[in-house]
Design an enzyme around this catalytic site. Structure first.
Site, PDB file in Angstrom:
ATOM      1  N   LYS A  25       3.506   0.499  16.126  1.00 19.63           N
ATOM      2  CA  LYS A  25       4.615   0.461  15.177  1.00 19.63           C
ATOM      3  C   LYS A  25       4.575   1.703  14.300  1.00 19.63           C
ATOM      4  O   LYS A  25       5.610   2.262  13.954  1.00 19.63           O
ATOM      5  CB  LYS A  25       4.507  -0.801  14.324  1.00 19.63           C
ATOM      6  CG  LYS A  25       5.687  -1.053  13.412  1.00 19.63           C
ATOM      7  CD  LYS A  25       5.516  -2.362  12.642  1.00 19.63           C
ATOM      8  CE  LYS A  25       6.602  -2.539  11.587  1.00 19.63           C
ATOM      9  NZ  LYS A  25       6.214  -3.520  10.563  1.00 19.63           N
ATOM     10  N   GLN A  26       3.383   2.106  13.902  1.00 21.31           N
ATOM     11  CA  GLN A  26       3.297   3.196  12.931  1.00 21.31           C
ATOM     12  C   GLN A  26       1.930   3.862  12.987  1.00 21.31           C
ATOM     13  O   GLN A  26       0.951   3.250  13.397  1.00 21.31           O
ATOM     14  CB  GLN A  26       3.523   2.646  11.533  1.00 21.31           C
ATOM     15  CG  GLN A  26       2.455   1.652  11.092  1.00 21.31           C
ATOM     16  CD  GLN A  26       2.943   0.777   9.961  1.00 21.31           C
ATOM     17  OE1 GLN A  26       3.537  -0.257  10.195  1.00 21.31           O
ATOM     18  NE2 GLN A  26       2.695   1.189   8.745  1.00 21.31           N
ATOM     19  N   GLU A  38       1.108  -2.556  12.762  1.00 23.11           N
ATOM     20  CA  GLU A  38       1.299  -4.010  12.792  1.00 23.11           C
ATOM     21  C   GLU A  38       1.704  -4.524  14.173  1.00 23.11           C
ATOM     22  O   GLU A  38       2.024  -5.698  14.314  1.00 23.11           O
ATOM     23  CB  GLU A  38       2.318  -4.411  11.728  1.00 23.11           C
ATOM     24  CG  GLU A  38       1.770  -4.178  10.325  1.00 23.11           C
ATOM     25  CD  GLU A  38       2.799  -4.417   9.228  1.00 23.11           C
ATOM     26  OE1 GLU A  38       4.005  -4.345   9.530  1.00 23.11           O
ATOM     27  OE2 GLU A  38       2.397  -4.674   8.082  1.00 23.11           O
ATOM     28  N   TRP A  73       0.818  -1.216   0.000  1.00 21.00           N
ATOM     29  CA  TRP A  73       0.000   0.000   0.000  1.00 21.00           C
ATOM     30  C   TRP A  73       0.850   1.263   0.000  1.00 21.00           C
ATOM     31  O   TRP A  73       0.343   2.349  -0.237  1.00 21.00           O
ATOM     32  CB  TRP A  73      -0.933  -0.009   1.206  1.00 21.00           C
ATOM     33  CG  TRP A  73      -0.205   0.153   2.533  1.00 21.00           C
ATOM     34  CD1 TRP A  73       0.936  -0.462   2.922  1.00 21.00           C
ATOM     35  CD2 TRP A  73      -0.575   1.010   3.611  1.00 21.00           C
ATOM     36  NE1 TRP A  73       1.292  -0.080   4.183  1.00 21.00           N
ATOM     37  CE2 TRP A  73       0.387   0.830   4.636  1.00 21.00           C
ATOM     38  CE3 TRP A  73      -1.622   1.901   3.821  1.00 21.00           C
ATOM     39  CZ2 TRP A  73       0.324   1.523   5.846  1.00 21.00           C
ATOM     40  CZ3 TRP A  73      -1.683   2.575   5.030  1.00 21.00           C
ATOM     41  CH2 TRP A  73      -0.719   2.390   6.029  1.00 21.00           C
ATOM     42  N   ASP A  74       2.129   1.112   0.280  1.00 21.58           N
ATOM     43  CA  ASP A  74       3.034   2.258   0.262  1.00 21.58           C
ATOM     44  C   ASP A  74       2.815   3.099  -0.991  1.00 21.58           C
ATOM     45  O   ASP A  74       2.841   4.329  -0.950  1.00 21.58           O
ATOM     46  CB  ASP A  74       4.494   1.783   0.261  1.00 21.58           C
ATOM     47  CG  ASP A  74       4.830   0.823   1.385  1.00 21.58           C
ATOM     48  OD1 ASP A  74       3.940   0.066   1.788  1.00 21.58           O
ATOM     49  OD2 ASP A  74       5.985   0.828   1.825  1.00 21.58           O
TER      50      ASP A  74
END
Lengths: 796, 796
Positions: A610-611, A498, A369-370
């Site tokens: 994580k993000q 994640e 998806w980046d």
């Protein structure tokens, strides 16, 4: 909150230069990462910044986008619907090699006495250059200049020019121009993000030829049945006497020039390199194609290649540059980031953009998806043609996405979390297939593309088809819950973060799914009302029934969005706040990234991120949050966010800008921009972090300049941090080019191309025409909101 | 609710016999499953019911418990703390083979004209017998009788007797007695429960010998470095002339008897078989040990083996038999189940009990919680010595469990979800390592063992050490939640039901963890107060600090047990009731077991249950639930329970009995008893379901007889279903043997051995002595509760 130390390189590594990345000294500590930083690529092929001499080398790499081998994924324990086919972008035949021997001594940088040394990635010229003077033990001094490029203009072409001059003596010089396929076996390093080694060599030789100065080699993959042809040809220019020999094996070729070098007489070898694969031509035609590319290159010559390269990049920079004054290093960092976007995407054409572009094969060269969330915004606003290509590429995989949905048990389509050829390749579903949000991410990018470019044609054909299939998946995936007043809930999915997998009602996913559903409803209804032919086409392709649309609508209306009344925040998922908060205080720096030091279950049972997840939702769908919610959410989640993913800081920066945490925003933006150059993640050696690179552009445009473009309406809310004096960049909007220029006293919106554009600046509506830029005065106080004052455009 | 059809075999397969499993006709459709049903084993070694002739064969199998190969587990995507070492119980050299040739024609059952045929597993004699008469195309009739056993008395010994008689003619007869190691490569069938094939043969030859009638072969594993020696020796008895030849290769041996058979003259070949492995002796001593075992067998002869086998089983049945009248088939089924428990456990000694015993290598021959929860109760109540061995075996793996806890990030010890050698071998943590309840399961079995046997010595040494380490794990795993009033919560674990993984606050886990903690507190406090020396030992071994115990106590007191006030039920986990209910109506029978037809994510997001979870908690810790809760819980969960696991129906049966659903209870108990014999799961061919087999005994003793033994206090609450006239069984309690005899009018408790026992029957307390049984009259209405009437024992 960042839990990493960044390592600042010594000053001879990347000294400040606006347009160049420079290395002033050979330093083996930076060898591996420099191979990434100095990589050259054009989106079709990429070469790591390995030296022509072949050594020293950390990770030798040459990649052709989407040229991959497949392999059966082995599971310790198998289950129904697990992804079956692994895919790995291959490290292919290295054609760059030019080995230099003087007096039979090889040039070997780690031991050579170098009187001069400079290596430069020239981002205006699109070349990687190196100049050095080597003093041999015998006292002989040798000047070596090389320059190479991967052509943006000629997709299948690269070239190296290598010039040797004996400065103070004569000597026998040998230039051995080589090409070699060497397979590196699996190493022991266990990092789940790295690429997999094969037990058998994935490429087998399938013939070749050698004649005059030209060598062709051909290789085939075992399982994916792809063929690669590569060829080299040479021009040598020198006043000295020389002899030439040519040889070839299955896996290698050599064109050796033995020269009686005279002092002061340059010996210049130019090598043209071409790759073709069976992705774009029948296998039997590949050698002919390679010949043709080489013929043209030999005819046009190296200098024409250089000119075309420069012209291509002039055009790129005119559309894409971001000029920054005030933070000297930042300008260089940003240009390198933008240049990487160009190198990753320019000639992808029919392929996607890997997580490391073509600078490394981490994550097997897979597309995530980046692309849609971190890279496409840049392309949509600077080169919509490429954005369209990438969306078209997704559309080309729709049939496989339909199959995948069936495998997992759904109607509609489920795009693969990671893939090269369209098949799901994620072997860990919890942080793979469970990330259903990929569907909504792609549709989000589609919407932005359509709104910003006005490309209704694409939306109504390929777009509508994808919208129908993704909407179908969402309504099957979720359910109307009787326990939650009939709200539509989506269970057992993984959001962007994640460190929390297979959760219920991930806020990001539910919001994005709702957006996906709404956009599907709107698009289908528009077609039905206004474009009956397109609608008929759509029904033909999807067997759409009108009743379906009503369900999508109801699911969107009833979508459950978790909200905690007590804290006034959006839980990342329905039970996120129930978890124990991670003990950051007792987690030493060397335990980050946590994923390399803790069992997934340990991460999953804690509040640790994580993000950006809620933060990302607040960026992409900021209009769904109140300013107070944004602030409370950010305040809650920021301290929990490790930044263990490179996809995080850019987004955190944008939200920090929005809620007025300007210094924090600037710090995060710097991190994003420096992610690779300061090796924040410690793994730049394995490739450039394309998402973070795209995120850097986002942080400038959506952060500093405060662009928001909900439903295609552009608004700006610029806030310059301290130290940044001046920012200028362009956006292409529905064919018109808008330039934004911000400094401490004013913001200037001008149209470079086009007729008229209506935008908003903070609360004001501004009309910008080709003749009349809009200028708004802003408060000089760093980070302050713009003063609410009539714009000069309006006043006229 | 059961979603499977059971397949009822034709009447010639297992016709009714109280003590025998009989096959009256060779039917290739039942070949594979008969190999499981007719398997012979002694807990140390096992041989599937393959024919001596070597063909036809479905799954040839010979296993030595715990003799295994290891292999690195490969993950598509690796993560920290994932189990690294796979373990597979090996299918070893087959020594049973005796091939028969008459007139050079081999006996091959599928094509032979059989005038008679009967195969019998004699569960009193402990033998597998076969008698047949083969009429050849030439009109010659051959009688073939074979009998074999795996000795219970002699752990390393098995034997086959094979007798051939020409009935009406003479003919050359060849008996080729063989041994062969044949490695079967990975097949394509993809069932996650099946064992893995190896790419390379796991056993390499390491020498052997052949002399007289004896052959020895030795093999070594590649990775686990284990050695196996096996040997055969022969006695031939016949009045006919014969010659003998012997040969050996690395992987095989042959002892061939060529006989000039005369009509009416039996030719009887007896073959003794011995296996020894380096688990119990140094590799270099193995052949000598094998020789010694064979020497003894040759000296004692086959008939002594038969006698000893019978004696061993007489003793077994006297302790373990369950006699049932009324449901004819059920008596046979139950005996087969009990016999399997004997075959799986009798001589395990220093090893565990695999999920399929030694009848197949499904699940790689791994040991799971099945042993502690499903099998140990039977052993505790009938042969406590073996129960102790199995708990000691767990204790022997404590050090590895400590290491595993470290790997996953905890103090204390974490027992492996599946293992042979103590290392975690589960390659799918969501239904593996996440099943932390294994710790509590083992401690539950320890508690029951200590309470029922009174073996304080074991509890205070090995037991206490395990209690300390498991308690440590629990308090680290969970946390005192500020959001839940300081309740102790346990997140990201998987309970028994594997259709819901990595959940928060699984009711079963939390209840069992509390029991674990309480028992640890109680045991440690007892040691500290009453056994200072033991306490000092414990502190030495565990570095226990007194402050720890206070935390265990607080965690137990504060343990969060999910309860839904609205429905009045215990949610299986904290968000179980939030999920969508599975659409059972639209799931056809052939989609069961669901795990083979749906992606795990699909299962995880629905209310659908693989196996008893809350129901199991209600059985094991029934004193933590009110009768109303039990009924409501059962009513809620039973329709959601697929029984896709063989570990389910027995438990459902017990709870159904308790809450008065007698016919349902009987039906479930029948299912449990028939699980393998009627091939309910469709996979009996791969081995017997030892947990369900243990569960069958549980269903009788805890179901029909209503035994409950909370904290070691026995109470009964018998309820005979329709059709069951009479049930009798024994329980060994603290060295005394209590016999329970129930019929439609009364229940009789008598002491067979011992002095005095106080038990409860429903609300009454009964004292049973050697002289005075307690007799209680019961209502004749099937399933009715006992009438509350003074017991005859009391009245005296």
């Amino acid at each position: 909150m960042l839990h990493r130390e960044r390592s600042v390189p010594p000053e001879y590594i990347y000294p400040f230069d606006e347009w160049k990345m420079i290395e002033r000294r050979f330093d083996s500590r930076f060898l591996a990462q420099s191979e990434t930083i100095f990589a050259t690529a054009n989106g079709y092929m990429g070469m790591r910044g390995n030296f022509e001499e072949g050594a020293p080398v950390a990770y030798n790499g040459t990649y052709i986008n989407a040229f991959h081998e497949t392999w059966p994924i082995v599971y310790g324990e198998e289950a129904h619907g697990f992804a079956k086919t692994g895919q790995t972008m291959l490290n292919v035949t290295d054609c760059r090699l030019i080995k230099l021997y003087v007096d039979d001594e090889p040039l070997y940088l780690p031991t050579a006495n170098l009187l001069q040394y400079e290596r430069t990635l020239n981002m205006q010229a699109g070349t990687l250059e190196r100049e050095l003077v080597w003093e041999m033990a015998s006292g002989k001094r040798v000047s070596v200049k090389s320059r190479r490029l991967v052509s943006f203009q000629h997709r299948h072409l690269a070239a190296v020019q290598y010039e040797v001059t004996l400065l103070n003596a004569k000597a026998p010089v040998v230039l051995s121009s080589e090409m070699a396929y060497a397979y590196h076996m699996d190493d022991a390093e266990q990092d789940p993000r790295k690429t997999r080694g094969f037990k058998q060599r994935p490429l087998s030789p399938s013939g070749g030829s050698a004649k005059d100065c030209r060598i062709l080699l051909s290789h085939k993959t075992r399982n994916s049945k792809m063929t690669l042809a590569c060829g080299v040809d040479h021009v040598i220019e020198t006043a000295c006497n020389y002899s030439h020999t040519l040889s070839r094996t299955d896996d290698s070729g050599k064109s050796v020039f033995a020269v009686e070098a005279q002092p002061g007489q340059p010996i210049r070898l130019t090598k043209f390199i071409s790759y073709h694969t069976s992705r774009s031509a029948p296998p039997e035609a590949l050698r002919e194609r390679t010949d043709r590319t080489l013929d043209r290159a030999m005819r046009d010559g190296f200098s024409q290649l250089l000119e075309e390269q420069r012209a291509f990049l002039d055009d790129f920079w005119s559309r894409s540059d971001v000029e920054i004054e005030g933070d000297a290093a930042v300008q260089q960092y940003i240009r390198w980031n933008l240049f990487q976007l160009c190198q990753a995407s320019a000639r992808a054409e029919g392929a996607g953009i890997g997580a490391r572009g073509l600078t490394g094969d981490t994550y097997e060269g897979h597309y995530f998806w980046d692309t849609e969330i971190y890279v496409l915004p840049f392309l949509i606003y600077t080169e919509p043609r490429i954005a369209r290509n990438l969306l078209k590429f997704r559309h080309s995989m729709l049939e496989k996405a339909r199959q995948r949905a069936r495998e997992v048990g759904h109607p509609g389509a489920l795009f693969p979390w990671r893939t090269i050829n369209g098949d799901e390749a994620s072997a860990y579903y919890a942080a793979g297939t469970a990330q259903y949000h990929i569907n909504a991410d792609i549709m989000y990018a589609l919407k932005k593309y359509a709104e910003i470019t006005g490309d209704v044609e694409f939306l109504h054909r390929e777009g509508a088809e994808m919208l129908v299939e993704t909407a179908r998946l969402w309504v099957d995936l979720g359910f109307f819950s009787s326990r939650a007043d009939g709200r539509f809930r989506i269970h057992a999915v993984t959001g962007p973060d994640e460190y929390a997998t297979v959760v219920n009602d991930n806020t990001y996913t539910n919001l994005m799914a709702r957006e996906n559903l709404r956009f599907a409803v709107r698009t289908v209804e528009t077609l039905r009302k206004d474009h009956p032919e397109r609608f008929t086409e759509l029904v033909d392709k999807t067997q759409l029934e009108v009743a379906e649309v009503a369900i999508w609508k109801r699911a969107a209306e009833q979508m459950y969005i978790p909200f905690d009344e007590k804290l006034g925040i959006h839980p990342q998922d329905d039970t996120f706040l129930e978890r124990e908060v991670w003990d950051f205080e007792n987690t030493p720096h060397d335990k980050y990234p946590l994923l390399l030091h803790f069992h997934p279950l340990v991460l999953y049972r804690h509040q640790v991120i994580k993000q950006a997840d809620v933060a990302l939702a607040m960026f992409l769908l900021g209009n769904e949050f109140t300013p107070e919610q944004k602030k409370r959410n950010f305040d809650y989640y920021d301290p929990l966010t490790t930044g263990d993913s490179s996809l995080s800081v850019s987004i955190q920066s944008i939200i920090a800008f929005e809620i007025g945490y300007i210094e924090k925003a600037r710090e995060y933006a710097r991190y994003a921009a420096m992610m690779d150059l300061a090796d924040v993640g410690g793994n730049v050696k394995h490739g450039a972090h394309i998402a973070s690179i795209g995120g850097t552009w986002l942080a400038i445009v959506f952060g500093f300049a405060g662009l928001r473009d909900y439903d295609g309406q552009l608004s700006f809310n610029p806030r310059l941090p301290k130290r940044i004096g001046h920012v200028r960049f362009c956006l292409t909007v529905r064919g018109q080019r808008l330039q934004i220029e911000m400094d401490r006293s004013q913001v200037r919106y001008s149209l470079q191309d086009g007729k008229e554009l209506t935008i908003r600046h903070a609360e004001q509506e501004l009309r910008v025409t080709l003749d009349a830029p809009a200028v708004v005065a802003v408060d000089d106080k760093p980070g302050a909101k713009v003063r609410s004052r009539e714009s000069s455009a309006r006043r006229r």
